[in-house]
Enzyme design. Structure first.
Site, short mmCIF file in Angstrom:
data_model
loop_
_atom_site.label_atom_id
_atom_site.label_comp_id
_atom_site.label_asym_id
_atom_site.label_seq_id
_atom_site.Cartn_x
_atom_site.Cartn_y
_atom_site.Cartn_z
CB THR A 123 -0.84 -0.04 1.17
OG1 THR A 123 -1.49 1.40 1.48
CG2 THR A 123 -0.06 -0.16 2.70
CG ASP A 124 -1.22 5.16 -0.94
OD1 ASP A 124 -1.78 4.28 0.06
OD2 ASP A 124 -1.76 5.95 -1.69
CD GLU A 125 -3.30 3.27 4.64
OE1 GLU A 125 -2.72 3.28 5.75
OE2 GLU A 125 -4.45 3.39 4.16
CE1 TYR A 150 -3.36 -2.73 5.72
CE2 TYR A 150 -3.28 -0.50 5.37
CZ TYR A 150 -3.50 -1.78 5.10
OH TYR A 150 -3.48 -2.01 3.48
CB THR A 153 1.65 -4.74 10.25
OG1 THR A 153 0.24 -4.38 9.64
CG2 THR A 153 1.74 -4.64 11.64
CE LYS A 154 -0.01 -4.82 3.02
NZ LYS A 154 -0.35 -5.90 2.44
CG ASN A 180 -7.56 -1.05 -5.18
OD1 ASN A 180 -7.50 -1.92 -5.58
ND2 ASN A 180 -6.31 -0.17 -4.87
CG PHE A 190 -14.87 6.72 2.68
CD1 PHE A 190 -15.57 7.41 3.60
CD2 PHE A 190 -14.53 7.41 1.57
CE1 PHE A 190 -16.06 8.74 3.27
CE2 PHE A 190 -14.63 9.11 1.39
CZ PHE A 190 -15.70 9.30 2.27
NE ARG A 193 -19.95 3.68 8.71
CZ ARG A 193 -19.68 4.30 9.52
NH1 ARG A 193 -18.56 5.40 9.71
NH2 ARG A 193 -20.52 4.47 10.81
CE1 TYR A 207 -15.25 7.75 10.41
CE2 TYR A 207 -12.70 6.82 9.74
CZ TYR A 207 -13.99 6.63 10.06
OH TYR A 207 -14.21 5.25 10.10
P1 NAD Z 1 -9.74 -7.23 2.37
O1 NAD Z 1 -9.59 -7.24 3.84
O2 NAD Z 1 -10.74 -7.13 1.67
O3 NAD Z 1 -9.33 -8.85 1.83
C1 NAD Z 1 -8.15 -9.65 2.58
C2 NAD Z 1 -8.40 -10.89 2.52
O4 NAD Z 1 -7.21 -11.74 3.20
C3 NAD Z 1 -9.66 -11.59 2.92
O5 NAD Z 1 -10.13 -12.35 2.25
C4 NAD Z 1 -9.06 -12.19 4.38
O6 NAD Z 1 -10.02 -13.55 4.61
C5 NAD Z 1 -7.77 -12.87 4.19
N1 NAD Z 1 -7.13 -12.98 5.14
C6 NAD Z 1 -6.66 -12.39 6.22
N2 NAD Z 1 -5.56 -12.79 7.11
C7 NAD Z 1 -5.39 -14.10 6.43
C8 NAD Z 1 -4.69 -15.07 6.85
N3 NAD Z 1 -4.14 -14.76 8.14
N4 NAD Z 1 -4.43 -16.13 6.11
C9 NAD Z 1 -5.37 -16.27 4.98
N5 NAD Z 1 -5.89 -15.29 4.46
C10 NAD Z 1 -6.21 -14.22 5.26
O7 NAD Z 1 -8.39 -6.47 1.77
P2 NAD Z 1 -8.30 -5.84 0.53
O8 NAD Z 1 -8.62 -4.57 0.49
O9 NAD Z 1 -8.64 -6.74 -0.70
O10 NAD Z 1 -6.54 -5.63 0.29
C11 NAD Z 1 -5.84 -6.78 -0.32
C12 NAD Z 1 -4.23 -6.23 -0.38
O11 NAD Z 1 -4.30 -5.12 -0.82
C13 NAD Z 1 -3.93 -6.22 1.17
O12 NAD Z 1 -2.49 -6.71 1.32
C14 NAD Z 1 -3.88 -4.67 1.19
O13 NAD Z 1 -2.78 -4.29 2.26
C15 NAD Z 1 -3.88 -4.03 0.00
N6 NAD Z 1 -3.96 -2.88 -0.48
C16 NAD Z 1 -5.35 -2.44 -0.42
C17 NAD Z 1 -5.96 -1.49 -0.83
C18 NAD Z 1 -7.11 -0.94 -0.80
O14 NAD Z 1 -7.49 0.38 -0.99
N7 NAD Z 1 -8.04 -1.59 -0.29
C19 NAD Z 1 -4.90 -0.56 -1.40
C20 NAD Z 1 -3.34 -0.80 -1.52
C21 NAD Z 1 -3.03 -2.17 -1.09
O1 DAU Z 2 -4.24 3.91 0.68
C1 DAU Z 2 -4.26 2.58 0.52
C2 DAU Z 2 -5.24 2.19 1.61
O2 DAU Z 2 -6.65 2.49 1.48
C3 DAU Z 2 -5.12 0.70 1.78
O3 DAU Z 2 -3.93 0.01 2.27
C4 DAU Z 2 -6.22 0.06 2.79
O4 DAU Z 2 -6.16 -1.31 3.31
C5 DAU Z 2 -7.45 0.59 2.77
O5 DAU Z 2 -8.51 0.35 3.75
C6 DAU Z 2 -7.44 2.27 2.57
O6 DAU Z 2 -7.22 2.81 3.63
P1 DAU Z 2 -7.96 4.00 4.25
O7 DAU Z 2 -7.82 4.22 5.67
O8 DAU Z 2 -7.49 5.30 3.41
O9 DAU Z 2 -9.32 3.55 3.73
P2 DAU Z 2 -10.81 3.85 4.31
O10 DAU Z 2 -11.98 3.27 3.43
O11 DAU Z 2 -10.90 3.38 5.75
O12 DAU Z 2 -10.95 5.34 4.59
C7 DAU Z 2 -10.69 6.34 3.67
C8 DAU Z 2 -11.03 7.62 3.90
O13 DAU Z 2 -12.17 7.92 4.33
C9 DAU Z 2 -10.08 7.97 5.04
O14 DAU Z 2 -9.54 9.37 5.07
C10 DAU Z 2 -11.03 7.82 6.29
C11 DAU Z 2 -12.27 8.28 5.77
N1 DAU Z 2 -13.41 7.69 6.28
C12 DAU Z 2 -13.49 6.49 6.25
C13 DAU Z 2 -14.77 5.93 6.86
C14 DAU Z 2 -14.82 4.06 7.10
C15 DAU Z 2 -14.52 8.67 6.64
O15 DAU Z 2 -14.55 9.86 6.42
N2 DAU Z 2 -15.74 8.21 7.15
C16 DAU Z 2 -15.94 6.65 7.22
O16 DAU Z 2 -17.00 6.34 7.52
#
Ligand code: NAD
Ligand code: DAU
Length: 334
Positions: A123-125, A150, A153-154, A180, A190, A193, A207
């Protein structure tokens, strides 16, 4: 070329399941096994569109035996599995350490043992955050500076991958992507929800002041970039994935409300996330110029509208998780 055997960890999650759908659609020569623990975030139904076309193994990436047994059978591991939600990590960091750090360690040891290629999804975080008016964006050279349990750990998992590549010659690439959006994302996040709140007649929750900026990319574009890196990326390199999609949270909520036929101001400001990162922004020049990747989803508003349509049409997918998710947020006062 012989067929490729691929293990996808976290393939029942949001981005991993999309990667599996895309691969089945576009790469008939790839045999896919999904390893997923089906935590609260995983849903086997997200793989219904590829039913019968992939092998599913329920298991934990922190379990060395199951990881060994599956990794020894493949040519490539694409590692998505993680605990992924910042708010949860602030409440209980341990599952993040266990899965993101120890789980990645087990994957690394197995690919090292069998000489299997790895692509690690991150992740970019890991780079921390930017000021709103900072002209700089994140590049592969930006120092790591994670803010939350989070993201730390990434960041740790990325550093393990880099060390295993350098010290043990593990054939790995890493990608760090921005936020994404798209179908099959858990309702804790976000955009889903707020969309499902509006469907339920509940006002979206923003938030803090809503000024935080995220760099949105459609999940299909994230995964086409992952395939570009698998096909053409240089071993040992890190590639940043982004689609120039910076939007502040207030504008995202206002757009959702507008597309869903509600007044633009029908949202509530709630207490802020502790340590809330202000802004993320990706410079994906290396990926675009070196590997020739370009995103296809360039219009956020229409991608968002299509995502809203998907949640409206697929209530049976998200409904079972909505109540428990909102109960958690109620406890957090958000
Ligand atoms: P998600 O939470 O939707 O999915 C995570 C999946 O991993 C789930 O199916 C869960 O059951 C599985 N999992 C969790 N712990 C596990 C374990 N111990 N063993 C096996 N499976 C396990 O997450 P996501 O949003 O699809 O993110 C996927 C990857 O992409 C992550 O590595 C995240 O850091 C990265 N990422 C996410 C975003 C984003 O915007 N969501 C952006 C950049 C990178
Ligand atoms: O940047 C990549 C990351 O994007 C991934 O690594 C994470 O797995 C993914 O969850 C996401 O992290 P964020 O914390 O940016 O995403 P989230 O959807 O939780 O929140 C997006 C923004 O919206 C953040 O600024 C917090 C805000 N927010 C979130 C929720 C759930 C709100 O304002 N209201 C809300 O109810």
């Amino acid at each position: 070329m012989p067929d490729m055997r691929m293990l996808v960890t976290g393939g029942a999650g949001f981005i991993g399941s999309n990667f599996v759908h895309q691969t089945v659609r576009e790469r008939p020569d790839v045999h896919i096994t999904v390893l997923d623990a089906l935590t609260y975030a995983g849903d086997e139904r997200s793989l219904d569109p590829v039913d019968g076309q992939v092998v599913f193994a329920k298991g934990d990436i922190a379990d060395p035996d199951i990881v060994d047994a599956l990794v020894r059978e493949v040519d490539l591991v694409v590692h998505f599995a993680a605990e992924s939600h910042n708010d949860n990590s602030l409440h209980d960091p341990w599952p993040f350490l266990r899965t993101n750090v120890i789980g990645t360690y087990q994957i690394l040891e197995a690919v090292r043992r069998y000489g299997v290629r790895l692509h690690h999804i991150s992740t970019d975080e890991v780079y921390g955050d930017l000021e709103l008016d900072d002209p700089a964006k994140f590049t592969p050279e930006t120092p790591y500076n994670p803010s939350s349990p989070y993201s730390s750990t990434k960041a740790s998992s990325d550093l393990l991958v880099r060390a295993w590549a350098r010290s043990f010659g593990v054939q790995a690439t890493i990608s760090n992507c921005s936020n994404n959006y798209g179908p099959y994302q858990h309702v804790e996040k976000f955009i889903p929800r707020q969309v499902t709140n509006v469907i339920d007649g509940v006002r979206p929750k923003l938030y803090g002041t809503g000024e935080n900026v995220r760099d949105w990319i459609h999940v299909e574009d994230h995964n086409s970039a992952v395939w570009t890196i698998i096909d053409k990326g240089r071993i040992g390199e890190t590639y940043l994935i982004g689609a120039d999609g910076e939007v502040d949270n207030k504008t995202v909520v206002e757009t959702i409300l507008e597309v869903m036929g509600q007044p633009k101001d029908a949202y509530d400001l709630v207490s802020d996330r502790p340590g809330h990162d202000l802004r993320y922004a990706i410079d994906s020049t290396k990926l675009r110029e070196e590997l020739g990747w370009t995103p296809r989803y360039r219009d956020f508003r229409s991608g968002l509208a299509a995502t809203i349509d998907w949640y409206s049409a697929n209530e049976s997918w998200w409904r079972p998780r909505k109540e428990a998710t909102e109960a958690k947020y109620t406890q957090l006062g958000r």
